[in-house]
Design a protein around this motif. Structure first.
Motif, PDB file in Angstrom:
ATOM      1  N   UNK A 139      46.726  45.115  49.144  1.00 55.16           N
ATOM      2  CA  UNK A 139      48.069  45.142  48.242  1.00 55.16           C
ATOM      3  C   UNK A 139      48.201  44.161  47.195  1.00 55.16           C
ATOM      4  N   UNK A 140      47.172  43.083  47.408  1.00 53.39           N
ATOM      5  CA  UNK A 140      47.160  41.891  46.342  1.00 53.39           C
ATOM      6  C   UNK A 140      46.527  42.408  45.104  1.00 53.39           C
ATOM      7  N   UNK A 141      46.667  41.848  43.885  1.00 56.71           N
ATOM      8  CA  UNK A 141      45.923  42.146  42.739  1.00 56.71           C
ATOM      9  C   UNK A 141      44.109  42.010  42.943  1.00 56.71           C
ATOM     10  N   UNK A 142      44.073  40.763  43.720  1.00 57.86           N
ATOM     11  CA  UNK A 142      42.644  40.522  43.520  1.00 57.86           C
ATOM     12  C   UNK A 142      42.078  41.272  44.570  1.00 57.86           C
ATOM     13  N   UNK A 143      42.736  41.729  45.774  1.00 61.65           N
ATOM     14  CA  UNK A 143      42.017  42.733  46.801  1.00 61.65           C
ATOM     15  C   UNK A 143      41.907  44.032  46.392  1.00 61.65           C
ATOM     16  N   UNK A 144      42.978  44.400  45.513  1.00 62.41           N
ATOM     17  CA  UNK A 144      42.714  45.691  44.896  1.00 62.41           C
ATOM     18  C   UNK A 144      41.689  45.626  43.924  1.00 62.41           C
ATOM     19  N   UNK A 145      41.505  44.928  43.008  1.00 63.50           N
ATOM     20  CA  UNK A 145      40.474  44.696  42.007  1.00 63.50           C
ATOM     21  C   UNK A 145      38.965  44.656  42.753  1.00 63.50           C
ATOM     22  N   UNK A 146      38.824  44.024  43.796  1.00 61.67           N
ATOM     23  CA  UNK A 146      37.691  43.856  44.625  1.00 61.67           C
ATOM     24  C   UNK A 146      37.234  45.046  45.227  1.00 61.67           C
ATOM     25  N   UNK A 147      38.431  45.831  45.740  1.00 62.26           N
ATOM     26  CA  UNK A 147      38.259  46.951  46.184  1.00 62.26           C
ATOM     27  C   UNK A 147      37.578  48.284  45.395  1.00 62.26           C
ATOM     28  N   UNK A 148      38.130  48.088  44.219  1.00 62.52           N
ATOM     29  CA  UNK A 148      37.987  48.976  43.319  1.00 62.52           C
ATOM     30  C   UNK A 148      36.329  48.791  42.799  1.00 62.52           C
ATOM     31  N   UNK A 149      36.056  47.592  42.627  1.00 62.29           N
ATOM     32  CA  UNK A 149      34.552  47.123  41.977  1.00 62.29           C
ATOM     33  C   UNK A 149      33.727  47.652  42.991  1.00 62.29           C
ATOM     34  N   UNK A 150      34.079  47.367  44.533  1.00 60.44           N
ATOM     35  CA  UNK A 150      32.974  47.511  45.482  1.00 60.44           C
ATOM     36  C   UNK A 150      33.229  48.880  45.923  1.00 60.44           C
ATOM     37  N   UNK A 151      34.062  49.619  45.683  1.00 62.05           N
ATOM     38  CA  UNK A 151      34.303  51.286  45.942  1.00 62.05           C
ATOM     39  C   UNK A 151      34.617  51.242  47.271  1.00 62.05           C
TER      40      UNK A 151
END
Length: 190
Positions: A128-140
């Motif tokens: 739910x954090x911007x960094x976690x969301x971004x990492x999840x997107x990049x790492x699929x």
């Protein structure tokens, strides 16, 4: 069996032990109640997807993604792991995710898991954090809880989905830490 409801999204998630519940029977029961049932992940509770292709090659994060694309805190931890010759374990979770709380309270504190993690850089990522969301997107990462083992170059070595058995997780983490990591490719000077 555990059922988590998300009333805002009008959805629910069923987490179950495959040895105790037959998926086909569970789906039939859900459909008999008048609900649509979609199987998002047919893997068992300890789903492990090696980050290797059919030829045994280590899979990159995702096409076109590099460690530099990850949030700075995550990229820094991967660089620390690389400098120390260690692997990184990224734990993707959310406060509202009941299976994530099981991983946090029962799996990660398990003595054998703690011992295995001594050879890792641990990175916790709140989806739910911007960094976690971004990492999840990049790492699929599309489901939680998810544990990803990355080498210092950002290459995925293993992916665990759901609530893993602590003994199996500890054993596999130990095997991964003991295996030699492939060398990072030389960076171009562009």
């Amino acid at each position: 069996m555990r059922i988590d409801l998300d009333l805002k999204a009008d959805a629910f998630t069923v987490t179950y032990r495959p040895r105790k519940v037959q998926p086909a029977a569970m789906l039939a029961a859900i459909r008999a109640l008048g609900f649509e049932a979609t199987v998002l992940d047919t893997a068992p509770a300890m789903a492990s997807t090696p980050g290797r292709g059919p030829a045994g090659t280590v899979r990159e994060i995702s096409p076109g993604a590099t460690v530099r694309n990850l949030p700075p805190a995550v990229a820094a931890r991967l660089q620390e792991a690389q400098a120390a010759g260690r692997l990184a374990l990224l734990e993707f979770h959310a406060t509202w995710c009941a299976p994530c709380r099981v991983v946090e309270r029962e799996v990660l504190p398990h003595p054998r898991v703690m011992a295995a993690l001594a050879g890792y850089e641990m990175v916790r990522l709140d989806m739910d954090s911007p960094g976690g969301e971004r990492a999840a997107h990049i790492l699929q990462v599309e489901a939680m809880p998810a544990l990803l083992v990355l080498d210092g170059c950002g290459r995925e070595r293993e992916r665990f989905l759901g609530v893993p058995d602590p003994e199996q997780l500890a054993r596999r983490l130990g095997e991964l830490a003991a295996a030699p990591s492939p060398q990072c490719p030389a960076r171009s000077s562009r």
